[in-house]
Design a protein around this motif. Sequence first.
Motif, PDB file in Angstrom:
ATOM      1  N   SER A  54      -2.387   4.568   4.818  1.00  0.00           N
ATOM      2  CA  SER A  54      -1.933   4.333   3.453  1.00  0.00           C
ATOM      3  C   SER A  54      -2.614   5.302   2.488  1.00  0.00           C
ATOM      4  N   GLN A  62       0.816  -1.221   0.000  1.00  0.00           N
ATOM      5  CA  GLN A  62       0.000   0.000   0.000  1.00  0.00           C
ATOM      6  C   GLN A  62       0.850   1.271   0.000  1.00  0.00           C
ATOM      7  N   HIS A 117     -13.838   6.716   1.891  1.00  0.00           N
ATOM      8  CA  HIS A 117     -12.814   6.074   2.721  1.00  0.00           C
ATOM      9  C   HIS A 117     -12.285   7.104   3.707  1.00  0.00           C
ATOM     10  N   THR A 145      -2.432  -4.673   5.837  1.00  0.00           N
ATOM     11  CA  THR A 145      -3.644  -4.804   6.642  1.00  0.00           C
ATOM     12  C   THR A 145      -3.819  -6.241   7.141  1.00  0.00           C
ATOM     13  N   PRO A 175     -10.931   6.940   7.993  1.00  0.00           N
ATOM     14  CA  PRO A 175     -10.839   6.037   9.156  1.00  0.00           C
ATOM     15  C   PRO A 175     -11.733   6.440  10.322  1.00  0.00           C
ATOM     16  N   ARG A 230      -5.718   3.009   4.913  1.00  0.00           N
ATOM     17  CA  ARG A 230      -5.710   1.814   5.742  1.00  0.00           C
ATOM     18  C   ARG A 230      -4.663   1.993   6.846  1.00  0.00           C
ATOM     19  N   HIS A 244     -15.395   2.222   7.901  1.00  0.00           N
ATOM     20  CA  HIS A 244     -14.018   2.017   7.423  1.00  0.00           C
ATOM     21  C   HIS A 244     -13.474   0.726   8.040  1.00  0.00           C
ATOM     22  N   PRO A 245     -12.790  -0.110   7.230  1.00  0.00           N
ATOM     23  CA  PRO A 245     -12.366  -1.425   7.766  1.00  0.00           C
ATOM     24  C   PRO A 245     -11.412  -1.322   8.959  1.00  0.00           C
ATOM     25  N   ASP A 246     -10.719  -0.192   9.121  1.00  0.00           N
ATOM     26  CA  ASP A 246      -9.778  -0.075  10.251  1.00  0.00           C
ATOM     27  C   ASP A 246     -10.265   0.910  11.315  1.00  0.00           C
ATOM     28  N   ASP A 278       0.747  -7.457   2.462  1.00  0.00           N
ATOM     29  CA  ASP A 278      -0.463  -6.668   2.673  1.00  0.00           C
ATOM     30  C   ASP A 278      -0.440  -6.153   4.116  1.00  0.00           C
TER      31      ASP A 278
END
Length: 393
Positions: free
Chosen positions: A158, A110, A285, A136, A287, A163, A292-294, A134
């Motif tokens: 990133s 990333q 996107h 993440t 955070p 991320r 957001h995934p993180d 990766d």
Amino acid sequence: MDSPPPRPETTCARAAPPVRPSTAPLVPPPHLSVVYRFEGIDHVDDVYAGRDDGFVYARDGHPNAAALADRIAALEAADAAAVFASGMAATAAVLLAETNAGDHVAFAEQLYGKTISLIGRELSRFGVSSSGFDATRPESLADALRNGTRLVFVETLSNPLLRLPDLPRLADLARQAGAKLVVDHTFAPLLCRPIELGASYVVHSGTKLIGGHSDLTLGLVAGSKGDIARLSSVSSTFGLSGNPFESWLATRGLATLPLRSARAGETARDLAVRLSRSGRVRAVHYPGLPEHPDHDRARSLLSGGFGAMITVDLGDRARADAFIRGLRHVPFAPSLGDVATTLSHPSSTSHRGQDPELLDRLGITPGLVRLSIGLEDADDLWADFDRALAFVE
Ligand SMILES: Cc1ncc(COP(=O)(O)O)c(C=O)c1O
């Protein structure tokens, strides 16, 4: 006997004698001199040996870099820091100082495109191999590690999907493999302190949020005393050092960094929510958004907010282009961290020329635009986004 007054050519050519007033300037001046004067050979010996404070030659060090480095070390909870000509020069210094032919670097896929090129394309010419992982998925680092891995290179947030890797876990894995964790903290100054989370080096492009006004190019690295001394020597030999005026400007930028960072972060969060609720974009996107995934990791690792960057997925290149053209005030200017909001299009700028298969895997599509939120009023910015979204529709 008095010597005769010098002729005009001599008066003009000679440096004025040092002024030693009884008062000191409130604001330290930029020290533009390339070289410093010595009283004699014992003095030069003392300065080289560190028995006396002093500077010799600007490429080796100067007061403005020393002042800036001092503050960066304090902000990053590091023993020491050094100043470089750009963020890329800072990264290059770490790689040049830490690796020899036969060594290996593990890097997050990333990373900023140019950092990937530096590690993957340029460093390999000197016999240093590399593999991506990766960031993440910390478990993917295990596959990327080799016997000779010296460095593990990641970014705090990133670019462009923001991320946030599990830095403490990556630091542990790197340490177990005998490698040092390097964190490019360009997107996240003040949001956390990677050295406290286990990193050995923190790298910044000072060109971005630290400078804060898009008018200087500089890089910074914080780390242990021994590591920074080695980096400074590499910097002097390879000619990577930052210059006095830009160091002076960056020190000035630092004075307002906490205010700028807090304000831009609050506005970014507000706008990210509005964009996400608008239903007019494919994805947002950020955070600070629960989707957001993180997000959970960001809440636990970041104590200074979620940052000033938002990436918006408009669907495809044509819609991204329409959004860019529909904005009246926010310029398409591929950098970040300015007092004014700017926009970038990662697939045609920062990630231009990267492996299309990698971009696809990372989700860096032509529909993404990345916003670097500045200090404007949130409603004024929203009015511009609203107009641009109407243009897209
Ligand atoms: C995350 C990141 N690291 C490093 C750099 C390189 O910094 P500089 O442009 O100061 O060389 C950039 C530049 O955009 C960046 O975005």
